[in-house]
Design an enzyme around this catalytic site. Structure first.
Site, short mmCIF file in Angstrom:
data_model
loop_
_atom_site.label_atom_id
_atom_site.label_comp_id
_atom_site.label_asym_id
_atom_site.label_seq_id
_atom_site.Cartn_x
_atom_site.Cartn_y
_atom_site.Cartn_z
N ASP A 33 -0.97 -0.50 -19.03
CA ASP A 33 -2.26 -1.05 -18.61
C ASP A 33 -3.20 0.01 -18.05
O ASP A 33 -2.77 1.04 -17.53
CB ASP A 33 -2.04 -2.11 -17.53
CG ASP A 33 -1.57 -3.43 -18.08
OD1 ASP A 33 -1.23 -3.50 -19.27
OD2 ASP A 33 -1.51 -4.40 -17.30
N HIS A 87 -11.78 -4.77 -14.92
CA HIS A 87 -10.53 -5.06 -14.20
C HIS A 87 -10.77 -6.00 -13.02
O HIS A 87 -10.00 -6.04 -12.07
CB HIS A 87 -9.84 -3.78 -13.74
CG HIS A 87 -8.35 -3.93 -13.59
ND1 HIS A 87 -7.74 -4.26 -12.40
CD2 HIS A 87 -7.34 -3.78 -14.48
CE1 HIS A 87 -6.44 -4.31 -12.55
NE2 HIS A 87 -6.16 -4.03 -13.82
N HIS A 176 2.00 1.49 -16.40
CA HIS A 176 0.58 1.85 -16.38
C HIS A 176 0.37 3.28 -16.84
O HIS A 176 1.11 4.18 -16.44
CB HIS A 176 0.00 1.67 -14.97
CG HIS A 176 0.01 0.26 -14.49
ND1 HIS A 176 1.16 -0.36 -14.02
CD2 HIS A 176 -0.98 -0.67 -14.41
CE1 HIS A 176 0.87 -1.61 -13.68
NE2 HIS A 176 -0.42 -1.82 -13.91
#
Length: 223
Positions: A33, A87, A176
């Site tokens: 992510d 986000h 991530h």
């Protein structure tokens, strides 16, 4: 760049956190992510070293700043997903949710020539308007069943433990590549990938996992 057909077309529309492969085949989907990010390049190097494919969920603002890294992700055969423009994970109207998702979708298409039917809401939050909008537009909302916790202040060994102790066939692993310093994640990958391969696991993209599913298991923990 000309727009192509969906790279990540899915046979499953809904919310999914794990997929049960037919015959419990040892498949695992690594997902990353918050990129594209400078550390994405290092993540790609590790994946390439072990012949692993993954799925990257992009933030529009980061994609806008680093289109060349995004193009490298696609060239190397990884799948992509929409992770909103900014986000943001607070409650929003349908119009605001649409702006977050559609603006990112348009930039993905402009930058890579691809569209995606995969969406991951920031923080995994399903009730702030984003997931509802995405589902109405035919996206598969991709959560996770294994959380690496690599956004916390952890040593690489702890990230490795979080992944290896919880993986099972059909797991979707959340890590991530963006949003901060991801050197610990990169370090952890150098252990995670060969360890799972030694256990007989094969790394696939989320679309590949969904295409082979026996049952898509909904719901997900938050992070």
């Amino acid at each position: 760049m000309a727009k192509k057909s969906h790279q990540s077309a899915s046979p499953y529309t809904g919310v999914v956190r794990r997929v049960v492969p037919v015959g419990e085949e040892k498949l695992v989907a690594l997902t990353f992510d918050d990129g594209p990010w400078p550390d994405t390049v290092a993540v790609l190097e590790v994946l390439r070293q072990y012949g692993a494919k993954a799925t990257f969920f992009w933030v529009g603002l980061h994609l806008q700043r680093r289109p060349e890294i995004a193009q490298q992700v696609v060239v190397e055969g990884h799948a992509i997903g929409n992770h909103t423009w900014s986000h943001r994970n607070t409650p929003m109207t349908p119009e605001e949710a649409g702006e977050e998702i559609e603006r990112t979708a348009a930039l993905i298409a402009h930058t890579t020539g691809l569209t995606t039917s995969l969406f991951r809401p920031p923080g995994g939050r399903l009730h702030n308007g984003l997931a509802d909008y995405a589902l109405q537009q035919g996206y598969t909302v991709v959560q996770w069943s294994v959380l690496g916790k690599d956004t916390e202040v952890l040593e690489a060994e702890s990230i490795v433990e979080n992944v290896l102790h919880n993986v099972q066939p059909g797991s979707i692993v959340l890590l991530h590549d963006g949003g901060g310093d991801r050197r610990k994640t990169v370090e952890a990958l150098h252990t995670i990938l060969p360890a799972l391969q030694a256990q007989g696991y094969r790394f696939v993209t989320v679309p590949e996992l969904l295409a082979l599913n026996q049952a898509a298991i909904p719901k997900a923990p938050s992070h």
